[in-house]
Write a protein that holds these residues in place. Structure first.
Motif, PDB file in Angstrom:
ATOM      1  N   MET A  23       0.870  -1.197   0.000  1.00  0.00           N
ATOM      2  CA  MET A  23       0.000   0.000   0.000  1.00  0.00           C
ATOM      3  C   MET A  23       0.898   1.235   0.000  1.00  0.00           C
ATOM      4  O   MET A  23       1.317   1.717   1.048  1.00  0.00           O
ATOM      5  CB  MET A  23      -0.877  -0.006   1.252  1.00  0.00           C
ATOM      6  CG  MET A  23      -1.606  -1.322   1.507  1.00  0.00           C
ATOM      7  SD  MET A  23      -2.684  -1.246   2.963  1.00  0.00           S
ATOM      8  CE  MET A  23      -1.521  -1.208   4.305  1.00  0.00           C
ATOM      9  N   ASP A  24       1.175   1.764  -1.173  1.00  0.00           N
ATOM     10  CA  ASP A  24       2.155   2.849  -1.257  1.00  0.00           C
ATOM     11  C   ASP A  24       1.534   4.103  -1.877  1.00  0.00           C
ATOM     12  O   ASP A  24       0.623   4.011  -2.700  1.00  0.00           O
ATOM     13  CB  ASP A  24       3.357   2.376  -2.088  1.00  0.00           C
ATOM     14  CG  ASP A  24       4.589   3.245  -1.874  1.00  0.00           C
ATOM     15  OD1 ASP A  24       4.594   4.054  -0.927  1.00  0.00           O
ATOM     16  OD2 ASP A  24       5.547   3.110  -2.663  1.00  0.00           O
ATOM     17  N   GLY A  27       1.999   9.506   1.094  1.00  0.00           N
ATOM     18  CA  GLY A  27       2.686  10.796   1.193  1.00  0.00           C
ATOM     19  C   GLY A  27       2.460  11.638  -0.052  1.00  0.00           C
ATOM     20  O   GLY A  27       2.184  12.846   0.024  1.00  0.00           O
ATOM     21  N   ARG A  28       2.560  10.987  -1.214  1.00  0.00           N
ATOM     22  CA  ARG A  28       2.377  11.722  -2.477  1.00  0.00           C
ATOM     23  C   ARG A  28       0.931  12.175  -2.651  1.00  0.00           C
ATOM     24  O   ARG A  28       0.651  13.229  -3.207  1.00  0.00           O
ATOM     25  CB  ARG A  28       2.850  10.861  -3.665  1.00  0.00           C
ATOM     26  CG  ARG A  28       4.359  10.926  -3.864  1.00  0.00           C
ATOM     27  CD  ARG A  28       4.857   9.800  -4.712  1.00  0.00           C
ATOM     28  NE  ARG A  28       4.903   8.555  -3.931  1.00  0.00           N
ATOM     29  CZ  ARG A  28       5.102   7.361  -4.461  1.00  0.00           C
ATOM     30  NH1 ARG A  28       5.246   7.242  -5.765  1.00  0.00           N
ATOM     31  NH2 ARG A  28       5.157   6.304  -3.683  1.00  0.00           N
ATOM     32  N   ARG A  37       1.882  15.030   5.341  1.00  0.00           N
ATOM     33  CA  ARG A  37       1.927  13.592   5.013  1.00  0.00           C
ATOM     34  C   ARG A  37       0.938  12.768   5.839  1.00  0.00           C
ATOM     35  O   ARG A  37       0.367  11.800   5.360  1.00  0.00           O
ATOM     36  CB  ARG A  37       3.343  13.052   5.241  1.00  0.00           C
ATOM     37  CG  ARG A  37       4.362  13.487   4.196  1.00  0.00           C
ATOM     38  CD  ARG A  37       5.744  12.882   4.513  1.00  0.00           C
ATOM     39  NE  ARG A  37       5.693  11.443   4.577  1.00  0.00           N
ATOM     40  CZ  ARG A  37       5.780  10.647   3.507  1.00  0.00           C
ATOM     41  NH1 ARG A  37       5.952  11.147   2.312  1.00  0.00           N
ATOM     42  NH2 ARG A  37       5.712   9.335   3.642  1.00  0.00           N
ATOM     43  N   HIS A  41      -1.771   9.355   5.278  1.00  0.00           N
ATOM     44  CA  HIS A  41      -1.874   8.095   6.023  1.00  0.00           C
ATOM     45  C   HIS A  41      -3.306   7.878   6.531  1.00  0.00           C
ATOM     46  O   HIS A  41      -3.819   6.769   6.506  1.00  0.00           O
ATOM     47  CB  HIS A  41      -0.886   8.081   7.181  1.00  0.00           C
ATOM     48  CG  HIS A  41       0.556   8.084   6.735  1.00  0.00           C
ATOM     49  ND1 HIS A  41       1.022   7.233   5.757  1.00  0.00           N
ATOM     50  CD2 HIS A  41       1.623   8.824   7.134  1.00  0.00           C
ATOM     51  CE1 HIS A  41       2.325   7.459   5.576  1.00  0.00           C
ATOM     52  NE2 HIS A  41       2.707   8.420   6.389  1.00  0.00           N
ATOM     53  N   ARG A  75      12.133   6.646   8.891  1.00  0.00           N
ATOM     54  CA  ARG A  75      11.364   7.896   8.738  1.00  0.00           C
ATOM     55  C   ARG A  75      11.480   8.740  10.006  1.00  0.00           C
ATOM     56  O   ARG A  75      11.822   8.223  11.066  1.00  0.00           O
ATOM     57  CB  ARG A  75       9.907   7.553   8.446  1.00  0.00           C
ATOM     58  CG  ARG A  75       9.797   6.816   7.116  1.00  0.00           C
ATOM     59  CD  ARG A  75       8.368   6.611   6.706  1.00  0.00           C
ATOM     60  NE  ARG A  75       8.359   5.922   5.421  1.00  0.00           N
ATOM     61  CZ  ARG A  75       7.342   5.911   4.587  1.00  0.00           C
ATOM     62  NH1 ARG A  75       6.226   6.543   4.890  1.00  0.00           N
ATOM     63  NH2 ARG A  75       7.420   5.269   3.438  1.00  0.00           N
TER      64      ARG A  75
HETATM   65  C1  IPE Z   1       2.791   4.092   2.260  1.00  0.00           C
HETATM   66  O1  IPE Z   1       2.816   5.418   1.821  1.00  0.00           O
HETATM   67  C2  IPE Z   1       2.611   3.990   3.751  1.00  0.00           C
HETATM   68  C3  IPE Z   1       3.775   3.467   4.471  1.00  0.00           C
HETATM   69  C4  IPE Z   1       4.894   3.100   3.933  1.00  0.00           C
HETATM   70  C5  IPE Z   1       3.644   3.365   5.905  1.00  0.00           C
HETATM   71  P1  IPE Z   1       4.140   6.287   1.864  1.00  0.00           P
HETATM   72  O2  IPE Z   1       4.201   7.002   3.159  1.00  0.00           O
HETATM   73  O3  IPE Z   1       5.330   5.464   1.543  1.00  0.00           O
HETATM   74  O4  IPE Z   1       3.836   7.306   0.698  1.00  0.00           O
HETATM   75  P2  IPE Z   1       4.871   7.917  -0.345  1.00  0.00           P
HETATM   76  O5  IPE Z   1       5.613   6.763  -0.957  1.00  0.00           O
HETATM   77  O6  IPE Z   1       5.781   8.822   0.436  1.00  0.00           O
HETATM   78  O7  IPE Z   1       4.021   8.649  -1.322  1.00  0.00           O
END
Ligand code: IPE
Ligand code: IPE
Ligand code: MG
Length: 244
Positions: A23-24, A27-28, A37, A41, A75
């Motif tokens: 599930m990616d 953040g974008r 961000r 989530h 992170r």
């Molecule tokens: C996925 O979304 C959630 C986790 C990895 C916990 P991201 O947080 O990796 O979102 P992007 O890749 O920065 O867009």
């Protein structure tokens, strides 16, 4: 020998029993909207609920979701603690409801080291849903495939060293039993959202013969239709397992 879906169920080669999702893109999704961000989530957690319901409707037996990787500790601490709190709330508010929908919940990865409050919640929901016979929902938390393969190899080495194991007796099936998803059907389809074409240390052993599906859709936008499109794509794939 490689365990395939066909060994477990009918010879219907297009039947998808187990879907795993990276599930990616949370953040974008937020960035595109000029939001912090964490909003991505939060929206991602809503997508989890939506896709679990879609999975249940589709009739698949198991759904494994990558929620937090062993590498996600890199992170900022503020994001990690937000994610831990969000996981807690998601289990409490959303997953508890799923128990009444006959969903069985399991967790894979090194979740035992997570905050105590979250661990207690995980143990409770796993126990409370253990007897359910509907969709098996597996959440990967603090999961890393290389770490689990290494741990399994070390465990075997230890047994060998103690004289409790013959090298000839180790086969693929026994090795797989030491890894996550041992009690679920083989992963048929792996989906990754957000346009990244990589595995990020997810289920490296277990997806040896899974079909891979990558989509540009960001996880918070991933809909029931998107999920069903992936399943439809899967049904068109010709799986050969090295044969003809
Ligand atoms: C996925 O979304 C959630 C986790 C990895 C916990 P991201 O947080 O990796 O979102 P992007 O890749 O920065 O867009
Ligand atoms: C993979 O996504 C982990 C989860 C979805 C939980 P990441 O966003 O962490 O992966 P990378 O860093 O882009 O490889
Ligand atoms: Mg990402």
């Amino acid at each position: 020998m490689l365990k395939t879906s066909d060994d477990n169920k009918s010879n219907d080669q297009h039947k998808c029993q187990h879907v795993a999702i990276i599930m990616d893109g949370n953040g974008r999704w937020a960035k595109k909207r000029h939001l912090p961000r964490f909003m991505g989530h939060k929206e991602g957690a809503k997508a989890v609920k939506r896709i679990v319901i879609a999975a249940q409707k589709s009739g698949i037996a198991a759904l494994t979701l990558y929620a937090f990787s062993a590498e996600n500790w890199r992170r900022p601490a503020s994001e990690v603690s937000f994610l831990m709190e969000l996981l807690y709330k998601t289990i409490e508010r959303e997953f508890t409801e799923l128990i009444n929908e006959n969903v069985r919940l399991s967790f894979i990865g090194n979740w035992q080291v997570l905050p105590e409050k979250l661990v207690a919640k995980i143990i409770k929901i796993t126990t409370d849903s253990a007897a359910n016979s509907g969709l098996h929902l597996l959440i990967a938390l603090n999961y890393g495939a290389q770490q689990e393969i290494l741990a399994a190899a070390k465990d075997l080495a230890r047994k060998y060293q103690q004289g409790d194991l013959n090298l000839e007796d180790i086969n693929e099936d026994d090795f797989a039993k030491k890894l996550a998803l041992a009690d679920a059907p083989p992963v048929d389809l792996l989906i990754r959202t957000s346009g990244e074409i990589r595995l990020s240390n997810f289920l490296l052993w277990q997806i040896a013969y899974a079909e891979l599906y990558f989509t540009d859709v960001l996880w918070p936008d991933f809909s029931e239709d998107d999920f069903n499109v992936a399943l439809a794509q899967f049904s068109l794939r010709k799986r050969r397992y090295g044969g003809l």
